[in-house]
Design an enzyme around this catalytic site. Structure first.
Site, mmCIF file in Angstrom:
data_model
loop_
_atom_site.group_PDB
_atom_site.id
_atom_site.type_symbol
_atom_site.label_atom_id
_atom_site.label_comp_id
_atom_site.label_asym_id
_atom_site.label_seq_id
_atom_site.Cartn_x
_atom_site.Cartn_y
_atom_site.Cartn_z
ATOM 1 N N LYS A 83 0.841 -1.221 0.000
ATOM 2 C CA LYS A 83 0.000 0.000 0.000
ATOM 3 C C LYS A 83 0.871 1.264 0.000
ATOM 4 C CE LYS A 83 -1.871 1.699 3.965
ATOM 5 N NZ LYS A 83 -1.648 3.141 4.196
ATOM 6 N N ASN A 84 1.795 1.342 0.949
ATOM 7 C CA ASN A 84 2.539 2.592 1.099
ATOM 8 C C ASN A 84 3.623 2.775 0.033
ATOM 9 O OD1 ASN A 84 0.893 3.331 3.146
ATOM 10 N ND2 ASN A 84 2.324 2.846 4.810
ATOM 11 N N ARG A 132 -5.088 10.302 4.442
ATOM 12 C CA ARG A 132 -4.091 11.344 4.642
ATOM 13 C C ARG A 132 -3.015 11.347 3.566
ATOM 14 N NH1 ARG A 132 -2.600 14.091 8.749
ATOM 15 N NH2 ARG A 132 -0.565 13.639 7.881
ATOM 16 N N CYS A 167 -5.803 12.459 12.887
ATOM 17 C CA CYS A 167 -6.536 11.205 12.753
ATOM 18 C C CYS A 167 -6.367 10.453 14.061
ATOM 19 C CB CYS A 167 -6.035 10.397 11.573
ATOM 20 S SG CYS A 167 -4.406 9.739 11.801
ATOM 21 N N ARG A 183 -0.530 14.645 13.353
ATOM 22 C CA ARG A 183 0.040 14.459 12.022
ATOM 23 C C ARG A 183 0.109 15.743 11.178
ATOM 24 N NH1 ARG A 183 -1.858 8.784 9.647
ATOM 25 N NH2 ARG A 183 0.130 8.988 8.587
ATOM 26 N N ASP A 223 4.000 0.835 12.345
ATOM 27 C CA ASP A 223 2.856 0.158 11.719
ATOM 28 C C ASP A 223 2.734 -1.306 12.142
ATOM 29 O OD1 ASP A 223 2.214 2.491 10.462
ATOM 30 O OD2 ASP A 223 2.991 1.931 8.499
ATOM 31 N N ILE A 267 6.798 7.211 17.408
ATOM 32 C CA ILE A 267 6.511 7.951 16.173
ATOM 33 C C ILE A 267 5.212 8.754 16.277
ATOM 34 C CG2 ILE A 267 6.225 7.780 13.651
ATOM 35 C CD1 ILE A 267 8.967 6.796 14.516
ATOM 36 N N ARG A 311 -9.055 -0.505 3.934
ATOM 37 C CA ARG A 311 -8.212 0.555 3.372
ATOM 38 C C ARG A 311 -6.823 0.008 3.043
ATOM 39 N NH1 ARG A 311 -6.975 4.737 7.224
ATOM 40 N NH2 ARG A 311 -5.511 5.101 5.555
HETATM 41 N N1 EPU Z 1 5.654 14.974 11.360
HETATM 42 C C1 EPU Z 1 5.607 16.317 11.680
HETATM 43 N N2 EPU Z 1 5.538 17.212 10.647
HETATM 44 C C2 EPU Z 1 5.510 16.834 9.346
HETATM 45 C C3 EPU Z 1 5.565 15.463 9.038
HETATM 46 C C4 EPU Z 1 5.641 14.543 10.068
HETATM 47 O O1 EPU Z 1 5.642 16.704 12.849
HETATM 48 O O2 EPU Z 1 5.460 17.694 8.471
HETATM 49 C C5 EPU Z 1 5.741 13.986 12.442
HETATM 50 C C6 EPU Z 1 4.469 13.115 12.498
HETATM 51 O O3 EPU Z 1 3.448 13.740 13.261
HETATM 52 C C7 EPU Z 1 4.989 11.854 13.125
HETATM 53 C C8 EPU Z 1 6.402 11.724 12.544
HETATM 54 O O4 EPU Z 1 6.758 13.053 12.128
HETATM 55 O O5 EPU Z 1 5.084 12.009 14.516
HETATM 56 C C9 EPU Z 1 6.519 10.776 11.349
HETATM 57 O O6 EPU Z 1 5.496 11.026 10.411
HETATM 58 P P1 EPU Z 1 5.661 10.697 8.846
HETATM 59 O O7 EPU Z 1 5.566 11.977 8.098
HETATM 60 O O8 EPU Z 1 6.844 9.839 8.604
HETATM 61 O O9 EPU Z 1 4.339 9.846 8.561
HETATM 62 P P2 EPU Z 1 3.536 9.834 7.204
HETATM 63 O O10 EPU Z 1 4.444 10.066 6.087
HETATM 64 O O11 EPU Z 1 2.332 10.688 7.334
HETATM 65 C C10 EPU Z 1 3.831 7.291 6.625
HETATM 66 C C11 EPU Z 1 2.928 6.127 6.403
HETATM 67 C C12 EPU Z 1 2.297 5.697 7.725
HETATM 68 C C13 EPU Z 1 3.432 5.322 8.689
HETATM 69 C C14 EPU Z 1 4.398 6.506 8.845
HETATM 70 C C15 EPU Z 1 5.601 6.180 9.715
HETATM 71 C C16 EPU Z 1 2.172 6.439 4.132
HETATM 72 C C17 EPU Z 1 1.072 6.770 3.191
HETATM 73 N N3 EPU Z 1 1.902 6.504 5.425
HETATM 74 O O12 EPU Z 1 3.014 8.333 7.165
HETATM 75 O O13 EPU Z 1 1.501 4.550 7.468
HETATM 76 O O14 EPU Z 1 2.903 4.975 9.935
HETATM 77 O O15 EPU Z 1 4.868 6.924 7.556
HETATM 78 O O16 EPU Z 1 6.300 5.116 9.200
HETATM 79 O O17 EPU Z 1 3.259 6.101 3.697
HETATM 80 C C18 EPU Z 1 -0.296 3.066 7.780
HETATM 81 O O18 EPU Z 1 0.019 2.516 6.702
HETATM 82 O O19 EPU Z 1 -1.143 2.578 8.573
HETATM 83 C C19 EPU Z 1 0.343 4.334 8.155
HETATM 84 C C20 EPU Z 1 -0.156 5.142 9.092
#
Ligand code: EPU
Length: 421
Positions: free
Chosen positions: A22-23, A93, A117, A122, A307, A329, A399
């Site tokens: 998925k990701n 998201r 969420c 996030r 995850d 995280i 999802r």
């Molecule tokens: N963060 C910030 N500011 C930002 C971006 C991130 O403070 O601008 C913080 C977040 O709040 C969090 C940490 O940094 O505490 C890491 O967040 P990250 O941006 O890495 O998460 P993401 O990119 O939104 C992806 C996956 C998630 C997975 C996380 C961590 C996708 C579509 N989603 O989310 O997957 O948990 O990386 O590995 O790739 C899932 O598949 O169930 C899922 C939630």
């Protein structure tokens, strides 16, 4: 909304084929926006998040076509409206992944703010700050990010304050369309980021440092891929099946996997006493009668993935002793604990740490799914529990897991989907 009714304890047997990631497929689909020619993917998982992405891409002008017989998906990239509406982003998201490709390709983007969420606030401030450094003008108004780069983006040195997966993916694409050489420091090293970088490289992109925390990206032309792009297997689905095999003590064989992306997950389960036989694309899980407790914290790759935290937590309920799992995280990723407690689990939350007292048996109960991975952990728990569990709000599961209930049924689980309940 559907529910799942599971009668446990399950004793499963056989082999299961893991679906496409998925990701990985989501950023690949959004990256598709930057091309001018149609191209195709194979091994695309049939998931709600993929369908939502395709609808979002369509609302921007990009059509897609499934070929069910071949199991392939063709994208016909075109941007008629560089807008990612709230209607789609609120469902998923990952809609924030439209931001990088839209501003890179058209010089403007209007993308709904994703909002919080169940697992945390996030924010997307790292994405926005980095794009500003590349010369984008950004305003946040009425729930939307308005980004503009009328004169194009310029290369920059970006040092992410924390590792961000989708932030790295957005900026990688933006950097390809910027003049000069961009450095992304403290970049995410997750395999999904690597797959995106390899895909872009196969399209002519110049990216160095792939797989490391320092990506060097040279702006320049790229072309749509000529041959089908195969979506690699889902490492979190693989890990979820490991949790199922361990917790139900079922010797399952997992096919079409990449064990190399699961080193930390396999190591933790080994510490619990689980055996594995691995080849380059298969994992045979050898469960044990007695499991040992573990202590760990979630971390960016190559650390233990957030995850997989919920699914591991259920496995720890079956260990002899007390496990400690610290969530580093996301600040709110323990919503599943209250539901697991209703099944008899003995778990206390101390700040960002779940303290799991193992050795108690779980009983079936009516429970509710709160997010994607929480849903998966509730399925793991229900399979291992004594009696009947009804999990409502199962749409979260759909999802991100392709036909999990059907795969489980084939292996001998007593699982029924109730539609609209
Ligand atoms: N963060 C910030 N500011 C930002 C971006 C991130 O403070 O601008 C913080 C977040 O709040 C969090 C940490 O940094 O505490 C890491 O967040 P990250 O941006 O890495 O998460 P993401 O990119 O939104 C992806 C996956 C998630 C997975 C996380 C961590 C996708 C579509 N989603 O989310 O997957 O948990 O990386 O590995 O790739 C899932 O598949 O169930 C899922 C939630």
């Amino acid at each position: 909304m559907d529910s799942l009714v599971i009668k446990g304890p399950a004793s499963l047997k056989g082999e299961v084929t893991i679906s496409g990631s998925k990701n990985t497929v989501l950023p690949l689909l959004f990256a598709g926006l930057v091309f001018d020619e149609p191209f195709s993917f194979s091994n695309v998982p049939r998931l709600w998040d993929v369908e939502t992405t395709l609808q979002l891409l369509k609302s921007m002008g990009t059509e897609s076509q499934w070929n069910k017989e071949e199991g392939t998906l063709t994208l016909v990239p075109k941007i008629t409206m560089p807008v990612a509406e709230y209607e789609w982003v609120k469902k998923m998201r990952a809609g924030i992944l439209a931001l990088g490709p839209l501003i890179a390709k058209t010089g403007e983007a209007k993308v709904s703010l994703p909002g919080g969420c169940a697992i945390g606030a996030r924010p997307v401030n790292f994405h926005l700050d980095a794009l500003k450094k590349m010369g984008a003008e950004i305003a946040v108004e009425n729930g939307y990010i308005h980004a503009k780069a009328p004169k194009g983006l310029k290369a920059a040195v970006i040092d992410f304050p924390e590792v961000t997966v989708t932030g790295t993916e957005n900026l990688m694409i933006a950097a390809l369309f910027a003049k000069g050489t961009t450095h992304l420091k403290n970049a995410a090293q997750e395999p999904e980021v690597t797959h995106l970088a390899e895909f872009l490289k196969s399209c002519g992109a110049k990216i160095d440092g792939i797989g490391s925390g320092h990506l060097v990206i040279e702006g320049g032309a790229i072309q749509a891929p000529r041959s089908k792009v195969a979506v690699p297997p889902d490492r979190i689905e693989t890990g979820t099946w490991i949790a199922i095999a361990v917790t139900t003590r079922s010797p399952l064989r997992l096919k079409s996997v990449n064990p190399g992306e699961l080193t930390e997950v396999l190591d933790i389960y080994r510490k619990m006493g689980v055996g594995f036989e691995t080849t380059s694309n298969e994992i045979q899980v050898i469960p044990s009668e007695v499991y040992k407790p573990v202590e760990l914290e979630t971390a960016p790759y190559p650390g233990f993935p957030t995850d997989m935290q919920a699914q591991l937590l259920v496995s720890c309920c079956f260990a002899q002793g007390t496990s400690r799992i610290r969530e580093k995280i996301f600040e709110n990723r323990f919503m599943h604990v209250a539901e697991l407690r209703r099944m008899g689990a003995q778990i206390e939350i101390e700040g960002n740490c779940a303290v799991v007292k193992g050795g108690t048996s779980l009983q079936g109960a009516p429970i509710m799914a709160t997010d994607l991975r929480a849903s998966a952990c509730l399925v793991v728990a229900a399979l291992a529990a004594q009696g009947t569990t009804t999990i409502s709000r199962i749409y979260h599961l759909d999802r991100g897991y392709q036909k999990l209930d059907q795969k489980l049924k084939r292996l001998g689980a007593d699982i029924t989907r109730l539609s609209g309940v």
